[in-house]
Design a protein around this motif. Structure first.
Motif, PDB file in Angstrom:
ATOM      1  N   VAL A 258       0.850  -1.127  -0.052  1.00  0.00           N
ATOM      2  CA  VAL A 258       0.064   0.020   0.076  1.00  0.00           C
ATOM      3  C   VAL A 258       0.871   1.455  -0.038  1.00  0.00           C
ATOM      4  CG1 VAL A 258      -1.883   1.390   1.235  1.00  0.00           C
ATOM      5  CG2 VAL A 258      -1.706  -1.076   1.219  1.00  0.00           C
ATOM      6  N   GLU A 259       0.659   2.403  -0.796  1.00  0.00           N
ATOM      7  CA  GLU A 259       1.196   3.583  -0.749  1.00  0.00           C
ATOM      8  C   GLU A 259       0.211   4.792  -0.347  1.00  0.00           C
ATOM      9  OE1 GLU A 259       3.519   6.144  -0.368  1.00  0.00           O
ATOM     10  OE2 GLU A 259       4.683   4.576  -1.099  1.00  0.00           O
ATOM     11  N   PRO A 260       0.328   5.186   0.858  1.00  0.00           N
ATOM     12  CA  PRO A 260      -0.729   6.153   1.171  1.00  0.00           C
ATOM     13  C   PRO A 260      -0.831   7.572   0.585  1.00  0.00           C
ATOM     14  CG  PRO A 260       0.455   4.944   3.281  1.00  0.00           C
ATOM     15  CD  PRO A 260       0.904   4.765   1.828  1.00  0.00           C
ATOM     16  N   SER A 261       0.541   7.794  -0.221  1.00  0.00           N
ATOM     17  CA  SER A 261       0.618   9.060  -0.912  1.00  0.00           C
ATOM     18  C   SER A 261      -0.086   8.985  -2.320  1.00  0.00           C
ATOM     19  CB  SER A 261       2.042   9.418  -0.931  1.00  0.00           C
ATOM     20  OG  SER A 261       2.680   8.619  -1.849  1.00  0.00           O
ATOM     21  N   HIS A 262      -0.530   7.770  -2.522  1.00  0.00           N
ATOM     22  CA  HIS A 262      -1.367   7.523  -3.884  1.00  0.00           C
ATOM     23  C   HIS A 262      -2.724   7.156  -3.565  1.00  0.00           C
ATOM     24  CE1 HIS A 262       2.742   8.146  -5.455  1.00  0.00           C
ATOM     25  NE2 HIS A 262       2.160   7.943  -6.660  1.00  0.00           N
ATOM     26  N   LEU A 263      -3.027   7.528  -2.531  1.00  0.00           N
ATOM     27  CA  LEU A 263      -4.703   7.410  -1.975  1.00  0.00           C
ATOM     28  C   LEU A 263      -5.164   8.710  -2.072  1.00  0.00           C
ATOM     29  CD1 LEU A 263      -4.529   3.993  -0.066  1.00  0.00           C
ATOM     30  CD2 LEU A 263      -5.113   4.153  -2.323  1.00  0.00           C
ATOM     31  N   ALA A 264      -6.134   9.016  -0.894  1.00  0.00           N
ATOM     32  CA  ALA A 264      -6.869  10.072  -0.802  1.00  0.00           C
ATOM     33  C   ALA A 264      -7.152  10.471   0.602  1.00  0.00           C
ATOM     34  CB  ALA A 264      -7.881  10.424  -1.585  1.00  0.00           C
ATOM     35  N   ASP A 265      -6.539   9.789   1.740  1.00  0.00           N
ATOM     36  CA  ASP A 265      -6.738   9.809   2.842  1.00  0.00           C
ATOM     37  C   ASP A 265      -5.802  10.810   3.812  1.00  0.00           C
ATOM     38  OD1 ASP A 265      -7.532   9.491   5.534  1.00  0.00           O
ATOM     39  OD2 ASP A 265      -7.933   7.500   5.543  1.00  0.00           O
ATOM     40  N   PRO A 266      -6.324  11.953   4.114  1.00  0.00           N
ATOM     41  CA  PRO A 266      -5.464  13.093   4.818  1.00  0.00           C
ATOM     42  C   PRO A 266      -4.942  12.727   6.151  1.00  0.00           C
ATOM     43  CG  PRO A 266      -7.659  13.613   4.857  1.00  0.00           C
ATOM     44  CD  PRO A 266      -7.740  12.498   3.864  1.00  0.00           C
ATOM     45  N   GLU A 267      -5.839  11.436   6.756  1.00  0.00           N
ATOM     46  CA  GLU A 267      -5.345  10.876   8.056  1.00  0.00           C
ATOM     47  C   GLU A 267      -4.076  10.003   8.051  1.00  0.00           C
ATOM     48  OE1 GLU A 267      -8.135  10.016  11.044  1.00  0.00           O
ATOM     49  OE2 GLU A 267      -9.834  10.931   9.872  1.00  0.00           O
ATOM     50  N   LEU A 268      -3.850   9.669   6.701  1.00  0.00           N
ATOM     51  CA  LEU A 268      -2.740   8.714   6.485  1.00  0.00           C
ATOM     52  C   LEU A 268      -1.735   9.194   6.008  1.00  0.00           C
ATOM     53  CD1 LEU A 268      -4.550   5.394   4.917  1.00  0.00           C
ATOM     54  CD2 LEU A 268      -3.379   5.681   7.264  1.00  0.00           C
ATOM     55  N   TYR A 269      -1.920  10.448   5.198  1.00  0.00           N
ATOM     56  CA  TYR A 269      -0.710  11.017   4.508  1.00  0.00           C
ATOM     57  C   TYR A 269      -0.984  12.755   4.550  1.00  0.00           C
ATOM     58  CZ  TYR A 269       3.056  12.146   1.207  1.00  0.00           C
ATOM     59  OH  TYR A 269       4.095  12.313   0.286  1.00  0.00           O
ATOM     60  N   ASP A 270       0.089  13.442   4.995  1.00  0.00           N
ATOM     61  CA  ASP A 270      -0.131  14.761   5.105  1.00  0.00           C
ATOM     62  C   ASP A 270       0.192  15.232   3.730  1.00  0.00           C
ATOM     63  OD1 ASP A 270       0.153  17.461   5.233  1.00  0.00           O
ATOM     64  OD2 ASP A 270       1.255  17.434   7.402  1.00  0.00           O
ATOM     65  N   PHE A 271      -0.590  15.540   2.781  1.00  0.00           N
ATOM     66  CA  PHE A 271      -0.340  15.974   1.375  1.00  0.00           C
ATOM     67  C   PHE A 271       0.274  17.496   1.335  1.00  0.00           C
ATOM     68  CE2 PHE A 271      -3.780  12.757   0.993  1.00  0.00           C
ATOM     69  CZ  PHE A 271      -3.427  12.131   0.019  1.00  0.00           C
ATOM     70  N   LYS A 272       0.180  18.132   2.454  1.00  0.00           N
ATOM     71  CA  LYS A 272       0.860  19.681   2.396  1.00  0.00           C
ATOM     72  C   LYS A 272       2.252  19.138   2.652  1.00  0.00           C
ATOM     73  CE  LYS A 272       0.522  24.169   4.560  1.00  0.00           C
ATOM     74  NZ  LYS A 272      -0.006  25.118   5.310  1.00  0.00           N
ATOM     75  N   ALA A 273       2.725  18.564   3.573  1.00  0.00           N
ATOM     76  CA  ALA A 273       4.016  18.401   4.177  1.00  0.00           C
ATOM     77  C   ALA A 273       4.630  17.471   3.467  1.00  0.00           C
ATOM     78  CB  ALA A 273       4.038  18.209   5.446  1.00  0.00           C
ATOM     79  N   GLY A 274       3.866  16.595   2.675  1.00  0.00           N
ATOM     80  CA  GLY A 274       4.256  15.332   1.820  1.00  0.00           C
ATOM     81  C   GLY A 274       4.995  14.357   2.755  1.00  0.00           C
ATOM     82  N   LYS A 275       4.383  14.127   3.995  1.00  0.00           N
ATOM     83  CA  LYS A 275       4.711  12.839   4.720  1.00  0.00           C
ATOM     84  C   LYS A 275       3.703  11.741   5.070  1.00  0.00           C
ATOM     85  CE  LYS A 275       4.966  15.687   8.834  1.00  0.00           C
ATOM     86  NZ  LYS A 275       5.797  16.335  10.046  1.00  0.00           N
ATOM     87  N   ARG A 276       4.206  10.762   5.621  1.00  0.00           N
ATOM     88  CA  ARG A 276       2.976   9.783   6.121  1.00  0.00           C
ATOM     89  C   ARG A 276       2.681   9.983   7.418  1.00  0.00           C
ATOM     90  NH1 ARG A 276       4.505   3.507   4.198  1.00  0.00           N
ATOM     91  NH2 ARG A 276       4.846   3.990   1.946  1.00  0.00           N
ATOM     92  N   LEU A 277       1.563   9.749   7.970  1.00  0.00           N
ATOM     93  CA  LEU A 277       0.909  10.049   9.276  1.00  0.00           C
ATOM     94  C   LEU A 277       0.628   8.629   9.928  1.00  0.00           C
ATOM     95  CD1 LEU A 277      -1.529  12.945   8.498  1.00  0.00           C
ATOM     96  CD2 LEU A 277       1.060  13.199   9.234  1.00  0.00           C
ATOM     97  N   GLY A 278       0.110   8.800  11.271  1.00  0.00           N
ATOM     98  CA  GLY A 278       0.161   7.601  11.942  1.00  0.00           C
ATOM     99  C   GLY A 278      -1.230   6.762  11.608  1.00  0.00           C
ATOM    100  N   GLY A 279      -2.234   7.421  10.907  1.00  0.00           N
ATOM    101  CA  GLY A 279      -3.383   6.922  10.383  1.00  0.00           C
ATOM    102  C   GLY A 279      -4.484   6.579  11.505  1.00  0.00           C
ATOM    103  N   LYS A 280      -5.485   5.928  11.220  1.00  0.00           N
ATOM    104  CA  LYS A 280      -6.660   5.888  12.240  1.00  0.00           C
ATOM    105  C   LYS A 280      -6.394   4.891  13.093  1.00  0.00           C
ATOM    106  CE  LYS A 280      -9.971   7.100   8.662  1.00  0.00           C
ATOM    107  NZ  LYS A 280      -9.131   7.797   7.553  1.00  0.00           N
ATOM    108  N   ARG A 281      -6.874   4.949  14.297  1.00  0.00           N
ATOM    109  CA  ARG A 281      -7.039   3.895  15.291  1.00  0.00           C
ATOM    110  C   ARG A 281      -7.571   2.810  14.660  1.00  0.00           C
ATOM    111  NH1 ARG A 281      -6.293   5.469  20.838  1.00  0.00           N
ATOM    112  NH2 ARG A 281      -8.240   4.301  21.264  1.00  0.00           N
TER     113      ARG A 281
END
Length: 302
Positions: A258-281
């Motif tokens: 899975v590549e979070p940066s190529h999906l559309a979930d802002p809780e998985l990927y910070d599109f402004k900063a260009g880095k992965r996030l912790g994701g959902k609980r």
């Protein structure tokens, strides 16, 4: 030179029996390898673990227990296996089958008797899917039992096809991109669920169960229901598998890549900063208390 004769003490092996033995050995090696790889990849079983194998009486849980018992003999670490079945008091349920089978294995086992059947029939309107409530009640009882008996890992018999079906069910009907994880940690820390058959194909498990002649027990409560969404997905997969060999294998590789940066979930990927996030609980593992959304899809209650 005199003709060769067959000793009367030995029964000749038919060509069919020889082929079946070869097929069984090949299937067993494949399933052992896949289960062993899944255990290693996802750190499912560790030294000192007490693993509770949940048996429903279906082909998947029988195969899971069989393979784990086989692997236990040669595993580099020591771990304990116990088998647990929940007798939900369904009419006509053959109560003797699992105890007799498990006793023949010499494994520690427990039969939990809880009349969840009556609760399901009372709460779910006629014609509606019973899988959701049945699943919640069953899981809650098993998880509470595990905590009370010092179980460190709860093993369920879900396989690769189950994981793919759940992915598509959630996309088609739930509006979520999620599946069954190989390992699930509950938020409250009470339980760890593992799925040792995560890499195994359902058709391999079905053939293996047939060759091992497991005493299969059908689910008369939910197995007889027609037009379940999961069955629709299953039939779609079977068609794909026949018409496009290898497609399911490719789909499962995608599930593991899975590549979070190529999906559309802002809780998985910070599109402004260009880095992965912790994701959902993760969702809390269900308790034994029934909820009110009895009509929801079975996949949403796993």
């Amino acid at each position: 030179m005199p003709e060769a004769t067959i000793s009367p003490e030995k029964t000749p092996v038919s060509e069919k029996e020889r082929r079946q033995k070869l097929e069984f050995n090949k299937l067993q090696k494949r399933l052992r390898r896949e289960v062993g790889q899944a255990i290693a990849d996802f750190s499912m079983i560790e030294a000192g673990d007490k693993v509770m194998c949940c048996l429903s009486g279906g082909k998947d849980s029988y195969a899971m227990l069989d393979i784990l018992l086989n692997l236990q003999k040669s595993a580099p670490v020591h771990f304990e296996l116990i088998a647990v079945n929940l007798d939900q008091k369904q009419p006509g349920f053959p109560e003797h089958v699992l105890p007799e089978y498990l006793a023949s294995l010499g494994i520690e086992y427990h039969i939990i008797e809880k009349d969840t059947y009556s609760i399901v029939k009372e709460k779910v309107p006629e014609g509606k899917t019973t899988c959701g409530l049945c699943s919640r009640l069953r899981r809650g009882i098993l998880y509470n039992f595990a905590e009370a008996h010092g179980v460190t890992k709860i093993a369920l018999g879900h396989h690769r096809d189950d994981m793919l079906e759940t992915l598509f069910l959630n996309m088609f009907y739930g509006g979520k991109l999620k599946s069954m994880p190989p390992v699930l940690h509950s938020d409250d820390g009470r339980n760890i669920v593992i799925r040792p058959l995560a890499y195994a194909r359902e058709k391999d498990i079905a053939r293996y169960a047939s060759l091992r002649n497991f005493p299969i027990i059908p689910c008369n409560l939910c197995g007889s229901q027609e037009n379940l969404q999961r069955q629709v997905i299953k039939e779609m997969f079977q068609t794909w598998d026949k018409q496009h060999p290898g497609r399911l294998e490719t789909m499962f590789r995608a599930l593991c890549n899975v590549e979070p940066s190529h999906l559309a979930d802002p809780e998985l990927y910070d599109f402004k900063a260009g880095k992965r996030l912790g994701g959902k609980r993760q969702a809390v593992v269900q308790s034994a208390e029934p909820q009110q959304d009895f009509g929801r899809l079975d996949v949403l209650n796993l």
